[in-house]
Design a protein around this motif. Structure first.
Motif, PDB file in Angstrom:
ATOM      1  N   CYS A 107       0.860  -1.186   0.000  1.00 28.15           N
ATOM      2  CA  CYS A 107       0.000   0.000   0.000  1.00 28.15           C
ATOM      3  C   CYS A 107       0.893   1.231   0.000  1.00 28.15           C
ATOM      4  CB  CYS A 107      -0.904   0.000   1.224  1.00 28.15           C
ATOM      5  SG  CYS A 107      -2.011   1.423   1.249  1.00 28.15           S
ATOM      6  N   ARG A 108       0.574   2.160  -0.874  1.00 27.88           N
ATOM      7  CA  ARG A 108       1.372   3.380  -0.961  1.00 27.88           C
ATOM      8  C   ARG A 108       0.677   4.551  -0.274  1.00 27.88           C
ATOM      9  NH1 ARG A 108       1.977  -0.164  -4.810  1.00 27.88           N
ATOM     10  NH2 ARG A 108      -0.118   0.293  -5.563  1.00 27.88           N
ATOM     11  N   ASP A 109      -0.649   4.572  -0.357  1.00 32.92           N
ATOM     12  CA  ASP A 109      -1.364   5.692   0.268  1.00 32.92           C
ATOM     13  C   ASP A 109      -2.829   5.308   0.435  1.00 32.92           C
ATOM     14  OD1 ASP A 109      -1.676   8.147   1.387  1.00 32.92           O
ATOM     15  OD2 ASP A 109      -1.906   9.223  -0.511  1.00 32.92           O
ATOM     16  N   ALA A 110      -3.474   5.932   1.406  1.00 33.62           N
ATOM     17  CA  ALA A 110      -4.913   5.703   1.587  1.00 33.62           C
ATOM     18  C   ALA A 110      -5.490   6.855   2.392  1.00 33.62           C
ATOM     19  CB  ALA A 110      -5.158   4.385   2.304  1.00 33.62           C
ATOM     20  N   GLU A 111      -6.702   7.216   2.052  1.00 29.55           N
ATOM     21  CA  GLU A 111      -7.355   8.316   2.763  1.00 29.55           C
ATOM     22  C   GLU A 111      -8.872   8.181   2.657  1.00 29.55           C
ATOM     23  OE1 GLU A 111      -5.480  12.074   2.046  1.00 29.55           O
ATOM     24  OE2 GLU A 111      -7.257  13.209   2.643  1.00 29.55           O
ATOM     25  N   LEU A 112      -9.541   8.553   3.725  1.00 27.84           N
ATOM     26  CA  LEU A 112     -11.003   8.548   3.742  1.00 27.84           C
ATOM     27  C   LEU A 112     -11.469   9.905   4.240  1.00 27.84           C
ATOM     28  CD1 LEU A 112     -13.651   6.729   3.533  1.00 27.84           C
ATOM     29  CD2 LEU A 112     -13.394   6.417   6.007  1.00 27.84           C
ATOM     30  N   LYS A 113     -12.321  10.574   3.402  1.00 28.87           N
ATOM     31  CA  LYS A 113     -12.809  11.906   3.794  1.00 28.87           C
ATOM     32  C   LYS A 113     -14.324  11.912   3.826  1.00 28.87           C
ATOM     33  CE  LYS A 113     -10.562  14.278   0.611  1.00 28.87           C
ATOM     34  NZ  LYS A 113      -9.806  15.277  -0.178  1.00 28.87           N
ATOM     35  N   LEU A 114     -14.859  12.613   4.780  1.00 23.61           N
ATOM     36  CA  LEU A 114     -16.292  12.853   4.789  1.00 23.61           C
ATOM     37  C   LEU A 114     -16.539  14.073   3.906  1.00 23.61           C
ATOM     38  CD1 LEU A 114     -19.007  12.056   6.253  1.00 23.61           C
ATOM     39  CD2 LEU A 114     -18.545  13.993   7.737  1.00 23.61           C
ATOM     40  N   ALA A 121     -17.635  18.309   6.634  1.00 21.68           N
ATOM     41  CA  ALA A 121     -16.533  17.697   5.873  1.00 21.68           C
ATOM     42  C   ALA A 121     -15.237  17.649   6.686  1.00 21.68           C
ATOM     43  CB  ALA A 121     -16.311  18.477   4.580  1.00 21.68           C
ATOM     44  N   ARG A 122     -14.566  16.506   6.628  1.00 18.93           N
ATOM     45  CA  ARG A 122     -13.297  16.343   7.366  1.00 18.93           C
ATOM     46  C   ARG A 122     -12.598  15.050   6.946  1.00 18.93           C
ATOM     47  NH1 ARG A 122     -15.749  16.091  13.218  1.00 18.93           N
ATOM     48  NH2 ARG A 122     -17.076  17.618  12.209  1.00 18.93           N
ATOM     49  N   ILE A 123     -11.347  14.948   7.340  1.00 20.95           N
ATOM     50  CA  ILE A 123     -10.611  13.702   7.089  1.00 20.95           C
ATOM     51  C   ILE A 123     -10.960  12.706   8.188  1.00 20.95           C
ATOM     52  CG2 ILE A 123      -8.309  12.670   7.035  1.00 20.95           C
ATOM     53  CD1 ILE A 123      -7.353  15.461   5.959  1.00 20.95           C
ATOM     54  N   VAL A 256     -25.128  10.667   3.791  1.00 18.13           N
ATOM     55  CA  VAL A 256     -23.773  10.972   4.262  1.00 18.13           C
ATOM     56  C   VAL A 256     -22.838  10.328   3.252  1.00 18.13           C
ATOM     57  CG1 VAL A 256     -22.046  10.471   6.041  1.00 18.13           C
ATOM     58  CG2 VAL A 256     -24.360  11.158   6.711  1.00 18.13           C
ATOM     59  N   LYS A 257     -21.945  11.136   2.713  1.00 16.54           N
ATOM     60  CA  LYS A 257     -21.069  10.610   1.662  1.00 16.54           C
ATOM     61  C   LYS A 257     -19.600  10.724   2.036  1.00 16.54           C
ATOM     62  CE  LYS A 257     -23.453  10.899  -2.756  1.00 16.54           C
ATOM     63  NZ  LYS A 257     -23.524  11.661  -4.000  1.00 16.54           N
ATOM     64  N   VAL A 258     -18.835   9.758   1.565  1.00 12.76           N
ATOM     65  CA  VAL A 258     -17.381   9.808   1.782  1.00 12.76           C
ATOM     66  C   VAL A 258     -16.653   9.743   0.446  1.00 12.76           C
ATOM     67  CG1 VAL A 258     -17.325   8.809   4.108  1.00 12.76           C
ATOM     68  CG2 VAL A 258     -17.328   7.288   2.123  1.00 12.76           C
ATOM     69  N   TRP A 259     -15.458  10.253   0.495  1.00 11.63           N
ATOM     70  CA  TRP A 259     -14.525  10.106  -0.637  1.00 11.63           C
ATOM     71  C   TRP A 259     -13.409   9.181  -0.159  1.00 11.63           C
ATOM     72  CZ3 TRP A 259      -9.276  11.056  -0.990  1.00 11.63           C
ATOM     73  CH2 TRP A 259      -8.720  11.113  -2.282  1.00 11.63           C
ATOM     74  N   ALA A 260     -13.102   8.193  -0.934  1.00 10.11           N
ATOM     75  CA  ALA A 260     -12.081   7.231  -0.492  1.00 10.11           C
ATOM     76  C   ALA A 260     -11.041   7.010  -1.568  1.00 10.11           C
ATOM     77  CB  ALA A 260     -12.739   5.902  -0.142  1.00 10.11           C
ATOM     78  N   LYS A 261      -9.819   6.864  -1.096  1.00 11.55           N
ATOM     79  CA  LYS A 261      -8.750   6.507  -2.037  1.00 11.55           C
ATOM     80  C   LYS A 261      -7.833   5.491  -1.362  1.00 11.55           C
ATOM     81  CE  LYS A 261      -4.456   8.290  -3.438  1.00 11.55           C
ATOM     82  NZ  LYS A 261      -3.574   9.446  -3.462  1.00 11.55           N
ATOM     83  N   VAL A 262      -7.661   4.357  -2.010  1.00 18.20           N
ATOM     84  CA  VAL A 262      -6.667   3.380  -1.542  1.00 18.20           C
ATOM     85  C   VAL A 262      -5.771   3.071  -2.730  1.00 18.20           C
ATOM     86  CG1 VAL A 262      -6.242   1.081  -0.577  1.00 18.20           C
ATOM     87  CG2 VAL A 262      -8.301   2.348   0.097  1.00 18.20           C
ATOM     88  N   ASP A 263      -4.503   3.369  -2.587  1.00 19.33           N
ATOM     89  CA  ASP A 263      -3.541   3.077  -3.648  1.00 19.33           C
ATOM     90  C   ASP A 263      -2.730   1.861  -3.210  1.00 19.33           C
ATOM     91  OD1 ASP A 263      -1.676   3.005  -5.620  1.00 19.33           O
ATOM     92  OD2 ASP A 263      -0.642   4.860  -5.031  1.00 19.33           O
ATOM     93  N   SER A 264      -3.239   0.696  -3.585  1.00 17.04           N
ATOM     94  CA  SER A 264      -2.587  -0.535  -3.112  1.00 17.04           C
ATOM     95  C   SER A 264      -2.563  -1.563  -4.226  1.00 17.04           C
ATOM     96  CB  SER A 264      -3.367  -1.112  -1.929  1.00 17.04           C
ATOM     97  OG  SER A 264      -4.624  -1.574  -2.376  1.00 17.04           O
ATOM     98  N   SER A 265      -1.825  -2.629  -4.027  1.00 14.96           N
ATOM     99  CA  SER A 265      -1.881  -3.728  -4.990  1.00 14.96           C
ATOM    100  C   SER A 265      -1.610  -5.068  -4.314  1.00 14.96           C
ATOM    101  CB  SER A 265      -0.893  -3.493  -6.144  1.00 14.96           C
ATOM    102  OG  SER A 265       0.245  -2.793  -5.703  1.00 14.96           O
ATOM    103  N   LEU A 266      -2.264  -6.082  -4.831  1.00 11.01           N
ATOM    104  CA  LEU A 266      -2.059  -7.475  -4.408  1.00 11.01           C
ATOM    105  C   LEU A 266      -1.466  -8.196  -5.603  1.00 11.01           C
ATOM    106  CD1 LEU A 266      -5.429  -7.834  -2.651  1.00 11.01           C
ATOM    107  CD2 LEU A 266      -3.423  -8.927  -1.678  1.00 11.01           C
TER     108      LEU A 266
END
Ligand SMILES: [Zn+2]
Length: 711
Positions: A107-114, A121-123, A256-266
């Motif tokens: 995993c290189r990066d990951a973030e979840l935001k409201l 809105a917040r991280i 209620v919505k979130v924005w999500a990013k996961v930069d990973s690989s298997l």
């Protein structure tokens, strides 16, 4: 030296055996080694190792895990040990015995935001802040990043929890069982992600609300073929807040919505063990194992065990290189592994070497500051299906560490830390070694409970260098003693084992008598219970005697066929037999005496009860295990049909209160010849309890999974 000789004489003299005084280093060895190690071993050096290891994010089969293994290998090499990285495929396809290799994950990066409602809105979670804020082995978010509505689940473990909810394309918020929620929400209903806000309580060590701001270590365990998804972890406090927000918005029908990013690989990669050796003169060996995996920082679990193994290795290497200790007869091998996975791989690729492995020791969570973490230093014994000298030896070494403070008059010395010896419970690498199909008896040293276990609060400040020092001293003494023991040391050890196991026999029989007499008061027909106890007494005593003798006989691995040793061993065994007979007689007299005092004599005859249906069924089931080593059930559950998986979940729910250790103990006793009824009886003799209905159901599922067959 003198003290040890005295013990030897007393023990053996009481059995009418003459033994010759043992000269030279022999009997004094464990104490001398202990004293030399005491001068060399440093808790602060061990703490430095722990600190370095805990910097890495050590998920099994990942770049962080590899970096930690490489660090350990390079460091141990620097101390002059023969240390290497052992590499295994991490492809999701290779099996070692019944254990499936994970695919490598990065995993290189990951973030979840409201993002909605906008004014809130917040991280919510950020990989760069805490690696634990992501569910480990998360797949990448679809399309690089995504937006999704949050659906709150009660637990989400049952179909009814989804009534009236549409989770497709959404993210579910749950504190339920992650595997189960993934099955119901993701597999069956096409949710794209999971937000987890679960926690646990374990009073009195961990009370409700105590870890409200900690993230719980949570992971997906892909077995292949699942629908991919990602997931984040929130603290219980943030989780509560988010739940309230969703509820509030629902009233006005707003999402209620979130924005999500996961930069990973298997991907197909590799998984590594760090293996270091102090070579001996024969092809026999002693293995010290500690798991080096777990998320960053996971300081006590288990950078502590790995750091202690490294410090034990460093100290022994130094004392041997400088000639303070002689080169041991047998090799001492240190393995730092991904938990279980690494031990399966190491043993399965090394099957020819297993008969030469005399003993192992597992170090798991050994560094806790007891006042902060709330636990006790525990020596966990091997399962009784594998009776061995290792338990008594480790207890004896631990007794030496306990000599800390003294009373005013100087007539007693004792420990200032909490400690205990407990029966086998499993759950770590000794579970693999101690299995009778592997046959390498391995106790474990662990601190339990630990309030911060598997949370983001398991940090370096919870690690006590003094505790690391104690455990490193125990580990190195244990390893070197076994590695260098010959017939003379074996004589002492056999006596020590006999003395300690005999005490267990005494205590076991007396506890049984106490239980029987207590029950007699309550029983509707008190005489009947006492009569039954009399008829069972022989079985109890002979079971315990069998364990004692097995443990004494196991010392033969060290003593060999040297007649000086074998004479002592025979004497000890016949001594144990007569002690067990005497104990049985005394217990019988106690039960009869009690019955008479209560006016219950003559006791009614015990009629052989007819077997119940369940017992008949179990007596016809003779399970044969289809793999060497204990079952790694996870990948095999995946192979069940959806109906059987559902059945297994139900079965688990219905038997929630059953102590799961009994299924492990039953697996160890199942040798392809004993019926499940006999296995269940042995489990009861070993642990004091069993559940035949659970075991029958459990083994039926093992058969469906392809792990056992009935002969
Ligand atoms: Zn753990």
């Amino acid at each position: 030296m003198k003290e040890n000789r005295r013990i030897l004489r007393v023990t053996i003299a009481s059995m009418g055996i003459t033994i010759y005084p043992v000269e030279g280093k022999s009997i004094s060895m464990f104490k001398r080694v202990f004293r030399e190690l005491e001068k060399e071993i440093s808790g602060n050096i061990a703490l430095n190792f722990v600190s370095e290891i805990s910097r890495h994010h050590r998920i099994q089969a990942s770049p962080g895990m590899r970096a930690a293994v490489c660090y350990a290998v390079e460091t141990l090499k620097g101390f002059g040990l023969d240390a290497r990285v052992h590499e295994y495929p991490a492809d999701g396809e290779t099996y070692y015995w019944s254990s499936l290799q994970f695919r490598e994950w990065a995993c290189r990066d990951a973030e979840l935001k409201l993002i909605e409602p906008e004014k809130e809105a917040r991280i919510l979670a950020r990989w760069s802040e805490s690696k634990l804020s992501l569910i480990q082995r998360s797949h990448p978010t679809p399309g690089g990043c995504c937006e999704a509505e949050v659906v709150v689940l009660e637990k989400g473990e049952e179909e009814k929890d989804y009534r009236g909810l549409d989770v497709e394309g959404r993210v579910v918020l749950t504190n339920g069982d992650l595997d189960r929620v993934r099955e119901l929400a993701v597999e069956r209903r096409r949710a794209i992600g999971i937000i987890y806000d679960g926690t646990w309580v374990r009073p009195p060590a961990l009370k409700e609300g105590e870890l409200d701001d900690a993230l719980k270590y949570t992971s997906f365990w892909w077995e292949g073929g699942e629908r991919p998804c990602f997931g984040f972890v929130l603290t219980p406090r943030t989780g509560r807040w988010l739940r309230e927000l969703v509820e509030k918005q629902e009233k006005t029908k707003k999402p209620v919505k979130v924005w999500a990013k996961v930069d990973s690989s298997l991907y197909e990669g590799s998984i590594e063990n760090a293996v270091a050796t102090i070579p001996g003169e024969t092809d026999e060996e002693v293995v010290i194992v500690a798991h080096i995996c777990h998320p960053q920082p996971s300081a006590n679990d288990n950078a502590s065990g790995s750091g202690v193994a490294m410090e034990a290795a460093r100290s022994l290497q130094r004392l041997i290189a400088t000639g303070v200790l002689s080169r041991p007869r047998r090799t001492i091998r240190f393995t730092l592994v991904p938990e279980m996975t690494g031990s399966y791989a190491f043993l399965a690729e090394n099957e020819d070497g297993i008969p030469g492995m005399l003993a192992a020791l597992n170090l798991d969570m050994v560094g806790e500051r007891q006042d902060v973490c709330g636990g006790t230093l525990i020596v966990e014994r091997t399962p009784e299906a594998t009776p061995s000298f290792v338990n008594s030896l480790l207890e004896a070494v631990c007794d030496e560490v306990k000599v800390e403070a003294g009373n005013l008059g100087g007539s007693a010395r004792y420990a200032l830390f909490r400690h205990a010896v407990t029966p086998f419970s499993g759950g770590s690498d000794h579970y693999v070694y101690s299995d009778p199909t592997v046959g390498v008896p391995s106790p474990m040293i662990i601190q339990w409970p630990d309030k911060f276990w598997h949370t983001s609060f398991d940090t370096l400040d919870k690690v006590d260098p003094e505790m690391l020092r104690k455990v490193a001293l125990m580990t190195a003494t244990y390893a070197y003693f076994i590695a260098d023991a010959g017939p003379e040391e074996a004589i002492w050890l056999a006596c020590e084992v006999a003395a300690r196991e005999k005490r267990r026999l005494f205590e076991g029989i007396q506890a049984y008598v106490t239980g029987v007499l207590n029950e007699a008061e309550r029983d509707g027909e008190p005489g009947k219970g006492l009569a039954k106890a009399l008829s069972e007494l022989k079985e109890k005593a002979s079971y315990r005697l069998g364990r004692c003798i097995g443990a004494v006989r196991s010392v033969r691995r060290l003593g060999g066929e040297d007649p000086r040793y074998t004479a002592v061993e025979e004497g000890l065994v016949s001594g144990l037999e007569s002690v067990a007979r005497d104990e049985q007689k005394m217990a019988r007299a106690a039960i009869l005496g009690y019955a008479e005092a209560k006016g219950l004599t003559p006791l009614p005859p015990v009629r052989r009860e007819r077997m119940k249906k369940l017992e008949r069924e179990a007596s016809g089931m003779v399970p044969r295990r289809l793999f060497r080593g204990p079952f790694s059930t996870r990948p095999w559950i995946r192979k069940l049909s959806p109906e059987d998986r559902e059945g297994l979940w139900r079965f688990g729910q219905e038997h929630e209160e059953v102590n799961r250790t009994i299924s492990t103990l039953a697996m160890y006793w199942a040798d392809g010849e004993r019926s499940l009824l006999e296995v269940s009886r042995l489990v009861e003799l070993e642990s004091g309890g069993t559940d035949l209905e659970y075991l029958v159901g459990h083994f039926r599922f093992l058969e469906k999974m392809g792990l056992v067959e009935f002969v």
